[in-house]
Design an enzyme around this catalytic site. Structure first.
Site, short mmCIF file in Angstrom:
data_model
loop_
_atom_site.label_atom_id
_atom_site.label_comp_id
_atom_site.label_asym_id
_atom_site.label_seq_id
_atom_site.Cartn_x
_atom_site.Cartn_y
_atom_site.Cartn_z
N LYS A 118 0.84 -1.21 0.00
CA LYS A 118 0.00 0.00 0.00
C LYS A 118 0.87 1.25 0.00
O LYS A 118 0.54 2.25 -0.65
CB LYS A 118 -0.94 0.00 1.21
CG LYS A 118 -1.87 -1.21 1.22
CD LYS A 118 -3.32 -0.80 1.16
CE LYS A 118 -4.23 -1.90 0.66
NZ LYS A 118 -4.61 -2.90 1.65
N LYS A 201 -3.49 -11.34 -8.15
CA LYS A 201 -4.78 -11.86 -7.71
C LYS A 201 -5.92 -10.93 -8.11
O LYS A 201 -5.70 -9.74 -8.35
CB LYS A 201 -4.77 -12.04 -6.20
CG LYS A 201 -4.65 -10.73 -5.43
CD LYS A 201 -5.18 -10.85 -4.01
CE LYS A 201 -5.25 -9.48 -3.39
NZ LYS A 201 -6.01 -9.36 -2.20
N LYS A 204 -10.37 -5.82 -5.72
CA LYS A 204 -11.27 -4.69 -5.99
C LYS A 204 -10.49 -3.51 -6.55
O LYS A 204 -10.94 -2.81 -7.44
CB LYS A 204 -11.95 -4.25 -4.70
CG LYS A 204 -13.01 -5.21 -4.24
CD LYS A 204 -13.57 -4.78 -2.90
CE LYS A 204 -14.35 -5.93 -2.29
NZ LYS A 204 -14.45 -5.86 -0.85
P1 TYM Z 1 -10.76 -8.48 1.76
O1 TYM Z 1 -11.97 -7.64 1.95
O2 TYM Z 1 -9.67 -7.95 0.90
O3 TYM Z 1 -11.17 -9.87 1.19
C1 TYM Z 1 -12.20 -10.64 1.79
C2 TYM Z 1 -11.91 -12.13 1.68
O4 TYM Z 1 -11.78 -12.51 0.31
C3 TYM Z 1 -10.53 -13.17 0.13
N1 TYM Z 1 -10.00 -12.82 -1.20
C4 TYM Z 1 -9.50 -13.71 -2.07
N2 TYM Z 1 -9.38 -15.05 -2.00
C5 TYM Z 1 -8.86 -15.68 -3.07
N3 TYM Z 1 -8.47 -15.03 -4.21
C6 TYM Z 1 -8.58 -13.69 -4.32
N4 TYM Z 1 -8.23 -13.07 -5.46
C7 TYM Z 1 -9.12 -12.97 -3.21
N5 TYM Z 1 -9.35 -11.65 -2.98
C8 TYM Z 1 -9.89 -11.57 -1.73
C9 TYM Z 1 -9.63 -12.65 1.24
O5 TYM Z 1 -8.58 -13.54 1.52
C10 TYM Z 1 -10.58 -12.53 2.38
O6 TYM Z 1 -10.77 -13.77 3.03
N6 TYM Z 1 -8.38 -7.84 6.07
C11 TYM Z 1 -9.46 -8.55 5.43
C12 TYM Z 1 -10.80 -8.30 6.08
C13 TYM Z 1 -10.81 -8.59 7.53
C14 TYM Z 1 -10.79 -9.88 8.14
C15 TYM Z 1 -10.80 -9.63 9.55
C16 TYM Z 1 -10.77 -11.18 7.67
C17 TYM Z 1 -10.84 -7.64 8.51
N7 TYM Z 1 -10.83 -8.28 9.71
C18 TYM Z 1 -10.81 -10.67 10.46
C19 TYM Z 1 -10.76 -12.23 8.59
C20 TYM Z 1 -10.78 -11.96 9.98
C21 TYM Z 1 -9.54 -8.08 3.99
O7 TYM Z 1 -9.12 -7.00 3.65
O8 TYM Z 1 -10.18 -8.93 3.19
#
Ligand code: TYM
Length: 336
Positions: A118, A201, A204
């Protein structure tokens, strides 16, 4: 998987509220959530506080939260079977975040890969929330004393940090309050869904995603424009990353026969990527069509959304309060 301390195990996971959910979110996380709600005590939330690092407008933030809640319901998460809540409704998390920050060190936070990424991408917005993103995530997990955290591969390091912070708290305050949370299905590799732009990957902010709410026309357009290469020049040639990505996507949305058919054509140097993409697009359209319809239904049903969020908040608050009172007691915070 390591020994868990709860029966049934406690599961926690969340998704940031930054626009619609994409296929990577679904295959990497959501699909597992739906399965897990049947067997475990689950807390699934919308991480609206995490999304503040990029300063959304109030309108945009609220719309995203509503959209994601609609998407949670549409994929089959049930407000009765699990606690489905909005992160900011559980303010106890924020207090735990503060305590964890007291023992989270600058060096380890700066070394976090997502932080470094980031900083590289947005050098003008290196705020403290971004640096302490992993402590807030650890607070989300530890506030329910989670045993299992279903996430995609990209969150592996954050989860490891949550374990570190929990263990550190236990050691420091001579308690066994926090279990060591494990990734779901730690015996199987975590999923990483690639994007359509040839590398990395699906994400968004990467502009390479297929959203669950995309129309069939949008899906076809995006898939047909996906990066490939000039084609194999000899039989059984190893695939380039963009082409491997197309096959990986196909392995998730197409039948095994379809996948084998195109693998065969590739290995015999007879593949036409245009045909493969057409097939991939149609399979994606069919895969997502039922979801799109349901998302639309929930998005327009304000009452259902409110009821789900209120029920979820009540369940999550109850669990969070119980943990927080033990945390305060361990630290020695008491009203006089
Ligand atoms: P975030 O919002 O970026 O993504 C949400 C979930 O989707 C999965 N994911 C993917 N899995 C496989 N391939 C991809 N291309 C891909 N893009 C996203 C992510 O691994 C995630 O499981 N920090 C986290 C949100 C969060 C969280 C937590 C998760 C905040 N607190 C506590 C678990 C426990 C995040 O930014 O995910």
């Amino acid at each position: 998987m390591e020994k868990t301390t709860h029966t049934p195990p406690i599961v926690v996971s969340g998704i940031r509220s930054t626009g619609h959910l994409h296929l990577g979110n679904y295959l990497g996380a959501l699909r597992n959530f739906v399965e897990m709600q049947e067997h475990y005590q689950c807390y699934f939330f919308i991480a609206d506080l995490h999304s503040l690092t990029t300063h959304p407008t109030p309108d945009h933030l609220q719309e995203s939260v509503r959209d994601i809640l609609a998407e949670y319901l549409a994929v089959g998460l049930s407000p009765e079977k699990c606690a489905l809540y909005v992160q900011s409704d559980v303010v106890e998390t924020i207090e735990l975040y503060l305590y964890l920050n007291m023992n989270a060190y600058l060096g380890e936070l700066e070394r976090c890969t997502s932080f470094k990424d980031k900083v590289r991408k947005n050098p003008n917005n290196v705020n403290a929330g971004l640096l302490t993103y992993p402590t807030l995530m650890a607070a989300d997990i530890l506030i329910h004393r989670a045993d299992i955290v279903p996430v995609g591969k990209d969150q592996e390091q954050h989860l490891e940090m949550a374990r570190t912070f929990g263990e550190r708290f236990n050691r420091m305050y001579k308690t066994e309050l926090f279990p060591a949370p494990q990734a779901y299905q730690s015996d199987k590799p975590l999923v990483k869904i690639p994007g359509l732009d040839g590398s990395g990957k699906m994400g968004k902010s990467e502009g390479n995603a297929i959203y669950l709410f995309d129309t069939p026309e949008e899906i076809r357009k995006k898939v047909m424009k996906a990066v490939s290469d000039i084609g194999p020049s000899e039989p059984n040639q190893p695939k380039s990353e963009p082409v491997q990505n197309l096959f990986t996507l196909m392995s998730h949305v197409s039948t095994p026969d379809t996948l084998a058919h195109f693998e065969g054509l590739y290995n015999q140097c007879e593949i036409r990527y245009g045909d493969m993409k057409k097939q991939l697009a149609e399979d994606m359209v069919n895969f997502l069509a039922p979801l799109r319809e349901k998302i639309d239904y929930y998005r327009h049903n304000e009452q259902l959304l409110c009821e789900a969020a209120q029920l979820g908040a009540a369940k999550a608050q109850q669990s969070a309060r119980a943990t927080l009172s033990r945390v305060r007691e361990s630290i020695g915070i008491k009203s006089l």
